[in-house]
Design an enzyme around this catalytic site. Structure first.
Site, PDB file in Angstrom:
ATOM      1  N   ASN A   1      14.546 -57.514 -40.300  1.00 15.62           N
ATOM      2  CA  ASN A   1      13.625 -56.792 -39.419  1.00 15.62           C
ATOM      3  C   ASN A   1      12.242 -57.357 -39.656  1.00 15.62           C
ATOM      4  O   ASN A   1      11.765 -57.367 -40.792  1.00 15.62           O
ATOM      5  CB  ASN A   1      13.658 -55.288 -39.727  1.00 15.62           C
ATOM      6  CG  ASN A   1      12.645 -54.528 -38.885  1.00 15.62           C
ATOM      7  OD1 ASN A   1      12.274 -54.965 -37.807  1.00 15.62           O
ATOM      8  ND2 ASN A   1      12.196 -53.385 -39.394  1.00 15.62           N
ATOM      9  N   GLY A   2      11.608 -57.820 -38.587  1.00 12.96           N
ATOM     10  CA  GLY A   2      10.282 -58.425 -38.712  1.00 12.96           C
ATOM     11  C   GLY A   2      10.214 -59.734 -37.956  1.00 12.96           C
ATOM     12  O   GLY A   2      11.123 -60.068 -37.191  1.00 12.96           O
TER      13      GLY A   2
ATOM     14  N   TYR B   1       4.522 -44.674 -32.591  1.00 14.69           N
ATOM     15  CA  TYR B   1       5.575 -44.695 -31.584  1.00 14.69           C
ATOM     16  C   TYR B   1       6.957 -45.038 -32.118  1.00 14.69           C
ATOM     17  O   TYR B   1       7.942 -44.437 -31.712  1.00 14.69           O
ATOM     18  CB  TYR B   1       5.225 -45.700 -30.492  1.00 14.69           C
ATOM     19  CG  TYR B   1       6.365 -46.068 -29.603  1.00 14.69           C
ATOM     20  CD1 TYR B   1       6.791 -45.204 -28.581  1.00 14.69           C
ATOM     21  CD2 TYR B   1       7.069 -47.260 -29.778  1.00 14.69           C
ATOM     22  CE1 TYR B   1       7.859 -45.525 -27.758  1.00 14.69           C
ATOM     23  CE2 TYR B   1       8.142 -47.586 -28.962  1.00 14.69           C
ATOM     24  CZ  TYR B   1       8.532 -46.724 -27.955  1.00 14.69           C
ATOM     25  OH  TYR B   1       9.581 -47.040 -27.152  1.00 14.69           O
TER      26      TYR B   1
ATOM     27  N   CYS C   1      13.754 -54.141 -35.070  1.00  9.17           N
ATOM     28  CA  CYS C   1      15.167 -54.014 -35.381  1.00  9.17           C
ATOM     29  C   CYS C   1      15.350 -52.910 -36.405  1.00  9.17           C
ATOM     30  O   CYS C   1      14.394 -52.476 -37.050  1.00  9.17           O
ATOM     31  CB  CYS C   1      15.722 -55.319 -35.955  1.00  9.17           C
ATOM     32  SG  CYS C   1      15.497 -56.743 -34.869  1.00  9.17           S
TER      33      CYS C   1
ATOM     34  N   GLY D   1      16.445 -50.636 -31.770  1.00 12.63           N
ATOM     35  CA  GLY D   1      16.993 -51.803 -31.090  1.00 12.63           C
ATOM     36  C   GLY D   1      18.290 -51.472 -30.400  1.00 12.63           C
ATOM     37  O   GLY D   1      19.210 -50.955 -31.035  1.00 12.63           O
TER      38      GLY D   1
HETATM   39  N1  LIG Z   1      14.856 -37.187 -29.542  1.00 17.00           N
HETATM   40  C1  LIG Z   1      13.628 -37.596 -29.842  1.00 17.00           C
HETATM   41  N2  LIG Z   1      12.611 -36.751 -29.928  1.00 17.00           N
HETATM   42  C2  LIG Z   1      11.376 -37.215 -30.195  1.00 17.00           C
HETATM   43  N3  LIG Z   1      11.117 -38.505 -30.407  1.00 17.00           N
HETATM   44  C3  LIG Z   1      12.113 -39.353 -30.335  1.00 17.00           C
HETATM   45  C4  LIG Z   1      13.388 -38.962 -30.048  1.00 17.00           C
HETATM   46  N4  LIG Z   1      14.187 -40.039 -30.025  1.00 17.00           N
HETATM   47  C5  LIG Z   1      13.392 -41.077 -30.288  1.00 17.00           C
HETATM   48  N5  LIG Z   1      12.145 -40.664 -30.510  1.00 17.00           N
HETATM   49  C6  LIG Z   1      11.014 -41.477 -30.810  1.00 17.00           C
HETATM   50  O1  LIG Z   1      10.580 -41.956 -29.604  1.00 17.00           O
HETATM   51  C7  LIG Z   1      10.655 -43.347 -29.536  1.00 17.00           C
HETATM   52  C8  LIG Z   1      11.302 -43.655 -28.236  1.00 17.00           C
HETATM   53  O2  LIG Z   1      10.419 -43.120 -27.285  1.00 17.00           O
HETATM   54  P1  LIG Z   1      10.916 -42.366 -26.048  1.00 17.00           P
HETATM   55  O3  LIG Z   1       9.755 -41.781 -25.387  1.00 17.00           O
HETATM   56  O4  LIG Z   1      12.038 -41.467 -26.422  1.00 17.00           O
HETATM   57  O5  LIG Z   1      11.475 -43.500 -25.147  1.00 17.00           O
HETATM   58  P2  LIG Z   1      10.598 -44.560 -24.500  1.00 17.00           P
HETATM   59  O6  LIG Z   1      10.830 -45.770 -25.376  1.00 17.00           O
HETATM   60  O7  LIG Z   1      11.183 -44.649 -23.164  1.00 17.00           O
HETATM   61  O8  LIG Z   1       9.202 -44.097 -24.553  1.00 17.00           O
HETATM   62  C9  LIG Z   1      11.465 -43.753 -30.725  1.00 17.00           C
HETATM   63  O9  LIG Z   1      11.096 -44.958 -31.235  1.00 17.00           O
HETATM   64  C10 LIG Z   1      11.193 -42.607 -31.671  1.00 17.00           C
HETATM   65  O10 LIG Z   1       9.979 -42.750 -32.300  1.00 17.00           O
HETATM   66 MG   LIG Z   2       7.938 -42.638 -24.702  1.00 17.78          MG
END
Ligand SMILES: Nc1ncnc2c1ncn2[C@@H]1O[C@H](COP(=O)(O)OP(=O)(O)O)[C@@H](O)[C@H]1O
Ligand SMILES: [Mg+2]
Ligand SMILES: Nc1ncnc2c1ncn2[C@@H]1O[C@H](COP(=O)(O)OP(=O)(O)O)[C@@H](O)[C@H]1O
Ligand SMILES: Nc1ncnc2c1ncn2[C@@H]1O[C@H](COP(=O)(O)OP(=O)(O)O)[C@@H](O)[C@H]1O
Ligand SMILES: Nc1ncnc2c1ncn2[C@@H]1O[C@H](COP(=O)(O)OP(=O)(O)O)[C@@H](O)[C@H]1O
Ligand code: SF4
Ligand code: SF4
Ligand code: SF4
Ligand code: SF4
Ligand SMILES: [Mg+2]
Ligand SMILES: [Mg+2]
Ligand SMILES: [Mg+2]
Lengths: 467, 467, 467, 467
Positions: free
Chosen positions: A103-104, A243, A2, A28
């Site tokens: 969050n958690g 991620y 979250c 989220g």
């Molecule tokens: N515009 C962006 N460019 C690079 N990283 C992003 C961006 N928007 C979100 N992120 C990062 O990527 C994660 C989401 O991953 P993404 O590959 O965009 O979607 P998915 O969840 O489908 O893999 C987010 O938690 C954040 O860390």
């Molecule tokens: Mg991704």
């Protein structure tokens, strides 16, 4: 997972909170909510399923008056997906109100709930967070921070909390520090957020992290910090860097963009792909890592996968598109870059493996000769109990297959994961003080006694479904 | 600008069309529609405001039966934004039906409409495309393609058309070839689309471009191609390569990703930024160009701007966010990469300049020391009358200011545009046969006599508003 | 005011409950909800703002499985209008669930809430009913009925309750018996409802009233009735007969249609209108009374006012319609019947007087020569604290004006109210055992200490608004 | 059946039109629309599926500016139910606009459409009304009224039309006069409506009926009336008095309430029910007739059936309610009045018989000993081609069964219909000049050549479905 955001002492705190939530939307997308408290100490709440941009119209925002506000974007972990489970929670306690955003995930939610129920408490949601509200309601400390400290004794697991008690804003982070939480200044007021990107968007000046085990109270008497919780080893979530967090944020004081670059470079060292023609990311979470891999390996970086901007949450899978429909609509290969090439595809992590499998088939369909999969984290083999919604072990593909089986299953020519040590070495402040349970299976704390009940929100015995 | 997609002779043609429209969504997000014709020659239409993913539920898709379908995503150019102006148009003509989807803009729409009205025609929308339907209804040719050819005599301006007349699918592209249109095979059937990315997503095999001036008819008797329109010089829209088309498409037979790379490299040669520390794109349309600039200049490529995934069409501007709210929410700077640096920011084009100005201030706010703006196309100084929704001259910032004024207005340290020649030299098939009127002011045809009326959809005299 | 309905031991109890709520819709149109409990003791809830016919789609109804269900239609009395205040309440208590639906109003809600809050209870709504849920959670009786009895000690005011505790259905009616509650048999199962019309619609056979002060429990062990609450004088609400209940119901064992006829006849005796040409009702609540007046007086009964069927809850007041718009659109006079006539207009009650004033002007505008207003109840001069949403005294027109002022204010030629005694004499079971506090100002119990707080749902000190 | 309403020369004409449509809502609940024309001759339209109260928000109404407006409420007769078929039609013709609202049905729509299609016209809806718009577009008369007169030559069947041509409002009624149409004055302006109740609600003063065969034009030059259509025998629809019109209206110059009373009295004379205890109506359309029956027969009038106010259009049939669910939820019997009684149930008409059957079983279920069904019109044995949506002959129960079969099928003790002569004798202006084709099978004009095609909106050959 979250996102949480809070403001103390700035005009139109709710409007700032809305803005902050926009930038925490990646944490989220299931529901969003804001509680605001006005100068007459009247608390109001607005909650809605879906995105921040969908939930708050002019009318809602106008109603959310006052210099205090907290907000929440929810990604369902514990408790069913329903408006009853949207946060912030707003309730009356002891002739005043309490609002709470969490969050958690608590690891002893089942036990906490049972104790409270035995004491006559009623629960109106299936969220573990509701137990904390009850405990605050029953605490008798002289100050708001004393009450929160009392309530959090015995609460185990991961939590970053934003609380409004009457006209005091309280902030708490569990002693292990799994989830990030930062504070900043905006004029004379204070801003709290899961990630620094939310401070940036409202123009707040970064002050520092809220520390593991710290409880902060802000009100008309100023800001007070207490360390009243039993100390514990630090276990920051390495997955935030891998991620979850946004690349323009600093989490745990380190730049996410820089850590992902470092992960990509380390990956190129640990698992090179010598003969490859090009390297590309699965956009957008892996962009930085892929760039790092390209830098380190000297292989040319290309934009060989395009991510469709318009696939919303309400995507209706077209019937003709078949098995890989969702992947095909979300990601589109650039044939000119792939045709006849040996390629390195970088992604940040593999969970169930279905997306990766779909992508490999897409990339081969666009003519790639060889596909070398590189993952900028270690294999995920265990569920997370600290606030990230990884599935049960049985669904974790890396827990179910040997390396060779995985290579065949994904249809790749080669597959390289980062080692756990390599992954940790890329962390901005060095390899120590990080949780890596989902990669190593080594949980830093006792795991929940009844994980399935926990998943259902900590309800014991009979559970309540929400139609 | 619009996206069009059509299928002849494949089961569940409408489901394929929905899939195709998903991948053409970047060409128009205002409304979407599909017409399907079943084996009993019964035509059905479904149209909705908004995105493809929002407009077509299970019920709608189930109703759209049959082996023939055409679809349309609309970006309002001519005619007001309203459901009445969504395409495909479906009407009854001469005891049968006609469906039509149009990408482009007619330059003599006002005159066509007047003539038809004088002949007793009634118009139920404000779209220029409706005039073509009337002309087909009045044409008497022996074959469907003869009727379409007859109807298109005297129709001036830009058009790519997908038409269903009874059970014949017809395709037409104006002799100048402003807008792209391709054809592919899928099993025994045929697929037509604005861009190749839409062929890819349905698994169709690219066959060739529909040629400028070509009319194609497909029905039970097979596929027939006629060239019955007066020949004209070719004027492919250079802006398709610069900005509009998707990088995973080939348009006018050339790869968009490759042309954007070439534009970026040319830009680095024409307007270098010698002392810069990093180069970054305004994501995502400029990613390829920025990479090209980085390659050519040897400056390090960084992901210094993050684009928020969750800003939908229904974005409600937060009140607190102030003047640059929309820019601030959509794009987020990575402070770690910008702080103290001299940076090159690459975008594909500058229209009104408001986004660019907002971005510059954002980037400076994140600590950039020097901002060097580089644009991978020439200054836009004239409106487009061929299907792209550029504003009037008065709103085109490059038409209103000198270079120095622009530098000051945008707040940059330096500003470099590509030259028109440089831009054209980057086109995959060489510099000739391209329209560049919006950059050069040199229109390849007569411009409309009453441009404002044209904007309102070609209505003459009294116009009809749609409440 | 609210409507409640419950089922024990019949297949698809929720579908029956939906049907029952349809027929109790006149008791509340603000929100509706159903809780169902299946054989595995899993409780599910669905709640929505608006009408029963709007709130429950196929999906919701399919989810609400099982042989136990309770439902509620709400007309806001205590607590703000918001989804948070929709009933039934569903909560977890002591390792099980509790669901509760309440019709009535507690007079000591403020005190109950304060006590509970002092004991650490948290409140998540602003409804007085939530206090009862807390009290049940804290009660320790050996049986479910003992727990409910314990919880209701000290609860003052009006309540009819349907409760599900685990797999026991409980029913309770306060000792004064303000609100009606009946029980019936359906096969082997039991049905409970506010009015008999709801038994009729599901085909249940009327058994008897639930008695004032009675608590009933039904579960696998059968049906048990206890009388464990301190006895009190009976105070049935006379207003149920006058206006609230449906004419096809029996309430307090008497037919509503018959009591309204009797009210009309008594009105003709007490306040005749000798020279009048016709008598007509303000449809539909006064139809029976007007017919009674016509019978007794021998004046001809006409349908001189038509009630528009299509004015829904979401009526948007047309700007041109002016001051009396709502009245004009809702009621339409029949000119042919009114023109040049001396008329008697019968309505059941006058609250604020605005509707009556609008109607008089409408009827005069349609040509009536003389308008004699006759009201089949006594003047309303005091607020109700027992579950009916009459406004404060200042808004009650009969409490603010003398008879002559009222005649002038309403614009009538004469105005006749029933006497309190006359009104009570028309009650089916004789004049005794009825509450008439809103007419007489004689409250049968202590009135609330803080009526405004009570209105806000019994919140003490700081209140919580719901945006 | 549809309702139409128009205003010329009054400020905020659209707001008045909205109000007028509210009072014509009983003539059509499927869709509603308004066209307004402002002083700059700009025409705007707003159309929506559903009720008037749902379709027009503040935003829509604000946009509909100007002193001219026409509106329409639709009850689907010809053409599928879809937004494409909502009226008023708004189109451009001859450099101006035309708006048209139509009540009625054309009997030669198929032929009109074919001719127009052969002349190159395109049709964008499946409504017969669109043919009239085309014919006006092709007419060349010197004045607007001449154009409309020219267009209507050869148009056969039933029509009341409101038309806006540029800034002239035109009104036309077919020479047979099937459907009602009245005009009134409001200040200096004019108001036109299907029924007088719509004049009343806006405060307009009734002037007169628009005469059969009359065309009226109003513009800045004043009001002009022409009689340019071939004269024909008058055939007012008797069903307007029997069922369709509102009792507070005068149609064809006669009061509907009075005609229904007379129908009820005549019914009591033709089909008495000597031993009956009570008589009651199926509310609300039969209230007046039942009162007439009670008067004439001396039997006591009771309100033995209650009609639920809250059953909206979107009623979801509860699964448990079984076969007669809809009837059971819509109508509720008053047991106290029915138990053990011999009763007369009066309804205005019986079409398919399903409602009647359900009601009889309901009334018996509530204890009625004998049920005598009395119908205040003759048996319906033939479809209507003049604008009322009666089903095909095969679905008309009185065309399929003998009297005895019908008695058994409906489950009544006796069944009495009015004779055709008796029905006509109750008409306010005597028995002549009325259409009674659906009762007698004697059509006053040639019937359509292809009735099924007509039903589908007059499309010839291939039809267009609207998904
Ligand atoms: N515009 C962006 N460019 C690079 N990283 C992003 C961006 N928007 C979100 N992120 C990062 O990527 C994660 C989401 O991953 P993404 O590959 O965009 O979607 P998915 O969840 O489908 O893999 C987010 O938690 C954040 O860390
Ligand atoms: Mg991704
Ligand atoms: N995922 C993507 N990656 C790169 N380019 C894209 C992508 N999606 C769309 N495009 C291209 O970018 C254009 C849209 O530009 P973009 O910068 O994404 O939005 P904006 O219109 O706000 O500039 C599209 O017309 C297409 O050419
Ligand atoms: N169809 C009906 N016929 C007669 N009385 C009704 C009917 N429906 C509801 N009632 C009664 O009338 C009350 C509603 O009053 P009514 O006059 O219909 O509306 P309003 O609340 O606008 O006065 C209900 O509480 C019930 O007692
Ligand atoms: N409030 C009313 N009172 C009496 N008649 C009405 C009323 N509203 C509509 N009508 C008449 O009744 C017709 C509708 O019939 P009604 O019985 O109310 O519904 P249904 O169509 O279900 O029979 C309308 O066309 C009109 O003639
Ligand atoms: S288990 Fe994994 S995801 Fe969970 S907190 Fe630890 S490192 Fe993070
Ligand atoms: S004017 Fe510009 S945008 Fe228009 S077609 Fe020519 S190059 Fe393309
Ligand atoms: S005060 Fe009036 S409305 Fe309230 S319970 Fe008593 S009689 Fe009924
Ligand atoms: S056929 Fe019947 S419904 Fe139709 S116009 Fe004639 S009388 Fe009226
Ligand atoms: Mg862009
Ligand atoms: Mg009433
Ligand atoms: Mg009826």
């Amino acid at each position: 997972m979250c996102g949480i955001f809070g403001v103390y002492g700035v005009r139109d705190a709710a409007a700032l909170t809305q803005l902050g939530l926009y930038s925490l939307q990646h944490r989220g997308q299931e529901s969003a909510g804001i509680v605001a408290v006005d100068d007459a100490r009247h608390a109001r709440v607005s909650r809605a399923m879906g995105l921040v941009s969908e939930g708050f119209g002019d009318e809602e925002m106008d109603a959310l008056r006052g210099p205090i506000a907290i907000g929440h974007t929810r990604y369902s972990t514990a408790g069913a997906s329903a408006i009853e489970n949207a946060q912030p929670i707003l309730a009356r306690v002891r002739r005043s109100h309490i609002a709470l955003a969490h969050n958690g995930n608590l690891t002893n939610a089942v036990e906490l709930r049972r104790d409270l129920e035995d004491g006559g408490a009623i629960f109106s949601s299936t969220m573990d967070s509701e137990a904390i509200v009850h405990r605050i309601a029953r605490a008798h400390g002289a100050t708001p921070e004393a009450r929160v400290a009392e309530a959090l004794q015995g609460v185990e697991g991961a939590y970053c909390l934003l609380i409004v008690l009457d006209d005091t804003v309280l902030v708490a982070r569990d002693p292990h520090g799994w989830r990030p939480l930062v504070m900043g200044r905006l004029g004379d007021g204070w801003v709290f957020a899961s990630e620094t990107c939310a401070l940036d968007i409202v123009g707040a000046v970064y002050e520092r992290e809220v520390q593991p085990g710290e409880i902060i109270a802000v009100d008309a008497h100023g800001l007070r910090s207490v360390h009243a919780l039993p100390p514990a080893p630090i276990n920051r979530c390495v997955f935030e860097h891998v991620y979850f967090a946004r690349p323009d944020s600093a989490v745990f004081s380190g730049s996410v963009d820089r850590s992902r670059r470092a992960l990509g470079r380390q990956l190129a060292r640990e698992c090179p792909a010598p003969g490859a023609d090009i390297v590309f990311a699965v956009p957008d979470s892996s962009n930085s890592a892929a760039l790092g891999f390209a830098d380190e390996s000297g292989t040319s970086y290309e934009l060989a996968l395009i991510r469709n901007h318009y696939i919303g949450r309400t995507f209706i899978q077209p019937t003709q598109a078949g098995r890989d429909a969702k992947v095909k609509v979300k990601y589109n290969p650039v044939r000119e870059l792939l045709e006849g090439k040996s390629v390195v595809m970088v992604d940040d992590s593999i969970v169930r493996g279905t997306t990766t499998r779909g992508l490999v088939s897409l990339v081969r369909g666009a003519g790639a000769r060889e596909v070398h999969m590189r993952v900028s984290s270690a294999p995920i083999i265990s569920p997370c109990y600290y606030g990230i919604d990884t599935p049960r072990r049985e669904e974790l593909i890396a827990a179910q297959m040997t390396h060779d089986e995985l290579v065949r299953h994904l249809g790749v020519d080669s597959l390289g994961y980062l080692s756990i040590d390599g992954m940790l070495s890329a962390m901005p402040e060095g390899p120590d003080g990080y949780c890596h349970a989902c990669f190593s299976g080594k949980y830093p704390t006792a795991t929940p006694s009844e994980p399935e009940l926990l998943r259902a929100g900590g309800g014991a015995g009979l559970s309540i479904g929400i139609a």
